[in-house]
Write a protein that holds these residues in place. Structure first.
Motif, PDB file in Angstrom:
ATOM      1  N   GLN A  20      88.986  18.363 128.090  1.00  0.00           N
ATOM      2  CA  GLN A  20      89.745  18.620 126.874  1.00  0.00           C
ATOM      3  C   GLN A  20      89.140  17.901 125.671  1.00  0.00           C
ATOM      4  O   GLN A  20      89.211  18.395 124.539  1.00  0.00           O
ATOM      5  N   MET A  21      88.520  16.756 125.911  1.00  0.00           N
ATOM      6  CA  MET A  21      87.947  15.968 124.824  1.00  0.00           C
ATOM      7  C   MET A  21      86.594  16.492 124.362  1.00  0.00           C
ATOM      8  O   MET A  21      86.280  16.470 123.164  1.00  0.00           O
ATOM      9  N   ILE A  22      85.787  16.979 125.293  1.00  0.00           N
ATOM     10  CA  ILE A  22      84.411  17.357 124.959  1.00  0.00           C
ATOM     11  C   ILE A  22      84.337  18.445 123.877  1.00  0.00           C
ATOM     12  O   ILE A  22      83.537  18.315 122.934  1.00  0.00           O
ATOM     13  N   PRO A  23      85.131  19.528 123.924  1.00  0.00           N
ATOM     14  CA  PRO A  23      85.051  20.514 122.838  1.00  0.00           C
ATOM     15  C   PRO A  23      85.395  19.922 121.470  1.00  0.00           C
ATOM     16  O   PRO A  23      84.812  20.334 120.448  1.00  0.00           O
ATOM     17  N   LEU A  24      86.300  18.960 121.426  1.00  0.00           N
ATOM     18  CA  LEU A  24      86.631  18.307 120.159  1.00  0.00           C
ATOM     19  C   LEU A  24      85.441  17.513 119.641  1.00  0.00           C
ATOM     20  O   LEU A  24      85.119  17.551 118.442  1.00  0.00           O
ATOM     21  N   GLN A  25      84.773  16.809 120.549  1.00  0.00           N
ATOM     22  CA  GLN A  25      83.589  16.052 120.156  1.00  0.00           C
ATOM     23  C   GLN A  25      82.467  16.988 119.719  1.00  0.00           C
ATOM     24  O   GLN A  25      81.748  16.705 118.745  1.00  0.00           O
ATOM     25  N   GLU A  26      82.308  18.105 120.411  1.00  0.00           N
ATOM     26  CA  GLU A  26      81.284  19.079 120.026  1.00  0.00           C
ATOM     27  C   GLU A  26      81.548  19.633 118.629  1.00  0.00           C
ATOM     28  O   GLU A  26      80.620  19.834 117.844  1.00  0.00           O
ATOM     29  N   LYS A  27      82.811  19.861 118.301  1.00  0.00           N
ATOM     30  CA  LYS A  27      83.168  20.366 116.965  1.00  0.00           C
ATOM     31  C   LYS A  27      82.838  19.319 115.900  1.00  0.00           C
ATOM     32  O   LYS A  27      82.322  19.662 114.826  1.00  0.00           O
ATOM     33  N   ILE A  28      83.115  18.059 116.189  1.00  0.00           N
ATOM     34  CA  ILE A  28      82.786  16.998 115.237  1.00  0.00           C
ATOM     35  C   ILE A  28      81.282  16.971 114.979  1.00  0.00           C
ATOM     36  O   ILE A  28      80.830  16.872 113.833  1.00  0.00           O
ATOM     37  N   LEU A  29      80.494  17.093 116.043  1.00  0.00           N
ATOM     38  CA  LEU A  29      79.043  17.083 115.891  1.00  0.00           C
ATOM     39  C   LEU A  29      78.554  18.289 115.092  1.00  0.00           C
ATOM     40  O   LEU A  29      77.656  18.176 114.253  1.00  0.00           O
ATOM     41  N   ARG A  30      79.141  19.469 115.357  1.00  0.00           N
ATOM     42  CA  ARG A  30      78.753  20.676 114.599  1.00  0.00           C
ATOM     43  C   ARG A  30      79.105  20.530 113.128  1.00  0.00           C
ATOM     44  O   ARG A  30      78.312  20.885 112.243  1.00  0.00           O
ATOM     45  N   ASP A  31      80.312  20.041 112.842  1.00  0.00           N
ATOM     46  CA  ASP A  31      80.743  19.880 111.458  1.00  0.00           C
ATOM     47  C   ASP A  31      79.854  18.885 110.725  1.00  0.00           C
ATOM     48  O   ASP A  31      79.500  19.074 109.556  1.00  0.00           O
ATOM     49  N   ARG A  32      79.483  17.800 111.432  1.00  0.00           N
ATOM     50  CA  ARG A  32      78.622  16.796 110.809  1.00  0.00           C
ATOM     51  C   ARG A  32      77.249  17.367 110.510  1.00  0.00           C
ATOM     52  O   ARG A  32      76.679  17.125 109.440  1.00  0.00           O
ATOM     53  N   LYS A  33      76.707  18.151 111.455  1.00  0.00           N
ATOM     54  CA  LYS A  33      75.390  18.751 111.236  1.00  0.00           C
ATOM     55  C   LYS A  33      75.443  19.756 110.097  1.00  0.00           C
ATOM     56  O   LYS A  33      74.521  19.812 109.252  1.00  0.00           O
TER      57      LYS A  33
END
Length: 279
Positions: A258-271
Motif C-alpha cells: 500500500q505504501m510503495i505506490p504512494l512513494q512511486e507517485k512522490i518520486l514521479r511528481d518530484r521528477k
C-alpha cells in the motif's frame, strides 16, 4: 461467455514460480552469484514482483546490517521460437527493501525485513513469460507443457494460514552450468503444515527432517500456496536438521504494498517538477 477451469495445484505452483539469477554486474554477462525465486501479484490495480530480500542482499543478512551493495536481479524468461524454447534474462529493478526497528527501544538495533518488492510496469517486458516444464500424469494426461503462459496472483488469492490446510512450494534447485546450458531440477515441497506465528514469520513444518539445505536452496522467495491455490506469503528460510520453514506472511507485507505506490507517485511528481524547472 465465461469459461471456468479447475486448475491442478501443480499447474498453479509451476506457473506462478519465476526463477531468478542474481548478478553483481548490470549486464548479466558473467556467472550468477546466486539463484532464487519470486512471483507476481496484482494488488489494488498495481503489479508487484516479490522475492526474498536475502536473494538480493545476501551479505546484508549475514551481517544483519545494510552494507550499501545491491546486486542485480533477472528473471529467467523462456521465449518461444517455432520449434523450441530459448531463454532470455528479463531484468527486474527498483526493489524496495526494509528494516524493522522499535523506536521505543532504539538500543535493541533493528531487524532486516526479508522480503523485497518491485512495482512493475509490464509495458517494459519484451517477451511473455512461458513455462519450460513438462508434467504428465501416469494416465498420460498432460498437466503442463512447455511454452504455456505463466500466471500472476490476484488480490483475491491472498490467504491467511490455518492449521487445517496443507501448504506447498515449487521451484528449481541444484543449478549447474554445463557448457552453455543451465541445468536445474524442479521440485515440489508438499504437505507442509502451519504450526504457529513466530515473531515476524509463520512457522511451517515439513513431514521429514530437512537433512540437506541444498534441497531448498533456490526456493527462497517462492510463493507458499495452500491446497486451494491461494498464497499465504513468501518463503524466506529453512533450518537444516529440523523440520522448520519460515514464511513472511501477507499480514506483514500488505502495508508495504500500500505504501510503495504512494512513494512511486512522490518520486514521479518530484521528477516532473525537476524536469519543468528552468535551467
Amino acid at each position: 461467455m465465461i469459461i471456468e477451469k479447475q486448475f491442478d495445484l501443480r499447474e498453479i505452483l509451476i506457473k506462478t514460480n519465476y526463477q531468478l539469477v542474481i548478478h553483481k554486474e548490470k549486464d548479466f554477462k558473467n556467472l550468477p552469484v546466486a539463484y532464487g525465486s519470486g512471483f507476481f501479484l496484482n494488488y489494488q490495480e498495481n503489479l508487484f514482483f516479490l522475492t526474498a530480500d536475502h536473494n538480493i542482499h545476501y551479505n546484508d543478512h549475514q551481517e544483519n546490517e545494510r552494507l550499501g551493495v545491491d546486486n542485480y536481479v533477472g528473471i529467467l524468461n523462456n521465449i518461444s521460437h517455432p520449434e523450441e524454447l530459448s531463454t532470455v534474462i528479463t531484468p527486474v529493478g527498483g526493489f524496495y527493501f526494509m528494516e524493522k526497528f522499535d523506536i521505543s527501544e532504539p538500543d535493541l538495533g533493528y531487524e532486516l525485513f526479508d522480503v523485497a518488492i518491485s512495482m512493475i510496469d509490464r509495458r517494459k517486458f519484451e517477451a511473455p513469460f512461458l513455462t519450460d516444464e513438462k508434467l504428465v500424469e501416469e494416465t498420460g494426461e498432460i498437466i503442463v507443457s512447455p511454452k504455456e503462459p505463466k500466471y500472476e496472483f490476484l488480490e483475491e488469492h491472498i490467504a491467511e494460514p490455518n492449521e487445517e490446510h496443507s501448504y506447498y512450494v515449487y521451484g528449481k534447485i541444484k543449478p549447474e552450468i554445463k557448457g552453455i546450458i543451465l541445468h536445474r531440477v524442479g521440485t515440489f515441497k508438499s504437505n507442509l503444515k502451519f504450526i504457529r506465528k513466530a515473531g515476524q514469520y509463520l512457522l511451517l513444518q515439513t513431514k521429514d527432517i530437512i537433512t540437506h539445505s541444498d534441497d531448498w536452496a533456490g526456493l527462497s522467495g517462492s510463493a507458499v500456496i495452500n491446497q486451494e491455490g491461494k498464497c499465504i506469503g513468501v518463503l524466506c528460510s529453512v533450518i537444516e536438521n529440523t523440520k522448520s520453514i519460515f514464511v513472511k506472511p501477507f499480514e506483514k507485507i500488505l502495508p508495504l504494498l500500500q505504501m510503495i505506490p504512494l512513494q512511486e507517485k512522490i518520486l514521479r511528481d518530484r521528477k516532473s517538477k525537476d524536469d519543468n524547472e528552468p535551467q
